[in-house]
Enzyme design. Structure first.
Site, PDB file in Angstrom:
ATOM      1  N   TRP A 182    -114.152  60.441  15.278  1.00  0.00           N
ATOM      2  CA  TRP A 182    -115.001  59.957  14.447  1.00  0.00           C
ATOM      3  C   TRP A 182    -114.637  59.225  13.200  1.00  0.00           C
ATOM      4  O   TRP A 182    -115.097  58.522  12.579  1.00  0.00           O
ATOM      5  CB  TRP A 182    -116.018  61.092  13.972  1.00  0.00           C
ATOM      6  N   ASP A 218    -117.740  62.776   5.844  1.00  0.00           N
ATOM      7  CA  ASP A 218    -118.729  62.555   6.889  1.00  0.00           C
ATOM      8  C   ASP A 218    -118.550  64.406   7.389  1.00  0.00           C
ATOM      9  O   ASP A 218    -117.577  64.659   7.910  1.00  0.00           O
ATOM     10  CB  ASP A 218    -118.074  61.840   8.163  1.00  0.00           C
ATOM     11  N   LYS A 224    -126.515  68.570  14.650  1.00  0.00           N
ATOM     12  CA  LYS A 224    -125.606  69.801  15.107  1.00  0.00           C
ATOM     13  C   LYS A 224    -126.417  71.062  14.371  1.00  0.00           C
ATOM     14  O   LYS A 224    -126.742  71.941  15.072  1.00  0.00           O
ATOM     15  CB  LYS A 224    -124.231  69.626  14.501  1.00  0.00           C
TER      16      LYS A 224
HETATM   17  N1  PMP Z   1    -119.525  61.882  12.838  1.00  0.00           N
HETATM   18  C1  PMP Z   1    -119.398  63.139  13.405  1.00  0.00           C
HETATM   19  C2  PMP Z   1    -118.373  63.995  12.966  1.00  0.00           C
HETATM   20  C3  PMP Z   1    -120.054  63.371  14.599  1.00  0.00           C
HETATM   21  O1  PMP Z   1    -120.065  64.436  15.322  1.00  0.00           O
HETATM   22  C4  PMP Z   1    -121.145  62.336  15.302  1.00  0.00           C
HETATM   23  C5  PMP Z   1    -121.725  62.605  16.401  1.00  0.00           C
HETATM   24  N2  PMP Z   1    -121.687  63.491  17.039  1.00  0.00           N
HETATM   25  C6  PMP Z   1    -121.008  61.307  14.551  1.00  0.00           C
HETATM   26  C7  PMP Z   1    -120.502  61.047  13.212  1.00  0.00           C
HETATM   27  C8  PMP Z   1    -121.985  60.399  15.043  1.00  0.00           C
HETATM   28  O2  PMP Z   1    -123.440  60.683  14.920  1.00  0.00           O
HETATM   29  P1  PMP Z   1    -124.668  59.552  15.447  1.00  0.00           P
HETATM   30  O3  PMP Z   1    -124.537  59.866  16.862  1.00  0.00           O
HETATM   31  O4  PMP Z   1    -125.878  60.478  14.719  1.00  0.00           O
HETATM   32  O5  PMP Z   1    -124.408  58.380  14.995  1.00  0.00           O
END
Ligand code: PMP
Length: 355
Positions: A87, A153, A177
């Protein structure tokens, strides 16, 4: 999600407060939705102790959209990124279009099994970006770094642990989550950051414009915000974030205890014990075949979704706020039973005389 939240949300979807219309059918600018947004913000502020100098925003497009809009708005020359998993890799990649990205620390070379150490922030960098919990690899920052403009994040840890908002410039996360349905993003932004936003940024991507419009610059995902509100009501009934954190620690400990005890069978993906995730416990079995057998056995016992992320493999137990402790105890029991059977097969094979 907690069953009470799902049930309350389902009722509101069919008929909101006896109006004969569901919450998703009401105008996003009407009094009902005004009240939903106001109560949601009041609850976020109270639960997370958000100071007045910060805005609480509800944004769309998932956390991935903010990988781009954060640098679009706040990266003027250079920004520091700490890479701890996929991420942060993705966030750093998205930022390169807007300025210099300094990767000041990375654990990519060791397969994201730890948090990088020995790094130093670049003097004058616009911000330092981290991911509080890497959902795929399973590391977390048990202590967040310090920086005058720290951007976090917290997609997989929002409302799962306390954050000292005063130490942060921007905290954000996808709701899916711990908070509600996918697509919705909760962002908490220190207002002084707005001065950096270039005038070329389209309003829909502009944090200040969103704040000014009360996150209703266009039609927001009203039902997702309503589910967030129900989740916050539930969280408060359960005792708030400190109580949820206590439970999350207990839940994760049950699985890590089994993992550490059976280290000759299971291999934890994260070696940095103080920074292992309380939301996503990741580990491997000796072979792919055993991993598949383990997954089959878990399904037979009513546990789903344990397959590791597609790029990593192995097992990942995501044990967000709504997962009851019984779910974690059941997994720990499966881990013990499975390893015991397989290890006894191996040792009996070893003992069998070669004919
Ligand atoms: N950051 C983290 C830590 C994640 O776990 C996720 C998705 N699981 C994201 C960003 C991306 O999120 P999204 O699918 O809502 O764009």
């Amino acid at each position: 999600m907690p069953p009470e939240v799902l049930e309350a949300s389902a009722r509101a979807l069919v008929d909101y407060n006896g109006m004969g219309a569901g919450i998703a059918e009401l105008s996003h600018r009407g009094p009902e939705l005004d009240a939903v947004f106001d109560e949601t913000t009041a609850r976020v502020r109270a639960l997370m102790d958000v100071p007045d100098e910060y805005d609480v925003l509800y944004l769309q497009g998932g956390a991935t959209t903010l990988f781009a809009t954060i640098p679009m708005c706040f990266l003027r020359e250079q920004a520091d990124y700490l890479i701890t998993g996929e991420w942060t890799l993705k966030a750093a990649e998205a930022a390169r279009y807007y300025g210099r990205v300094n990767v000041i620390g990375s654990s990519e070379a060791t397969g994201f099994d730890r948090n990088p150490t020995g790094w130093h922030p670049t003097p004058g960098a616009d911000y330092l970006y981290v991911c509080s919990n890497e959902t795929i690899s399973g590391t977390r920052w048990s202590e967040l770094p310090s920086h005058p403009s720290l951007i976090v994040d917290a997609s997989s840890e929002l409302m799962a642990r306390p954050f000292d908002v005063r130490r942060l410039a921007l905290l954000f996360g996808g709701a899916q989550k711990n908070l509600g349905p996918a697509g919705l993003v909760l962002a908490i932004v220190r207002r002084d950051l707005y001065e950096r936003i270039p005038s070329t940024v389209p309003a829909i991507f502009d944090f200040r414009a969103q704040a000014k419009a009360g996150s209703r610059l266009n039609t927001p995902p009203t039902f997702a915000v309503y589910m967030l509100l129900e989740t916050l009501r539930w969280l408060e009934r359960e005792g708030g974030i400190p109580e949820i954190e206590r439970r999350n620690e207990q839940k994760a400990a049950l699985i890590y205890e089994a993992l550490d005890e059976l280290s000759d069978f299971y291999t934890p993906t994260v070696t940095d014990k103080p920074n292992r995730s309380r939301m996503n416990v990741t580990f491997r079995l000796p072979t792919e075949a055993l991993t598949n057998q383990f997954l089959q056995e878990s399904e037979a016992r009513g546990m789903i979704g344990l397959k590791g992320y597609r790029t990593v493999g192995g097992i990942r137990a995501s044990i967000y706020n709504a997962m009851p402790i019984e779910g974690c105890a059941a997994l720990a029991e499966l881990m013990r039973d499975f390893a015991e059977t397989k290890l006894s097969v191996v040792s009996s094979r070893k003992q069998r005389p070669v004919l």
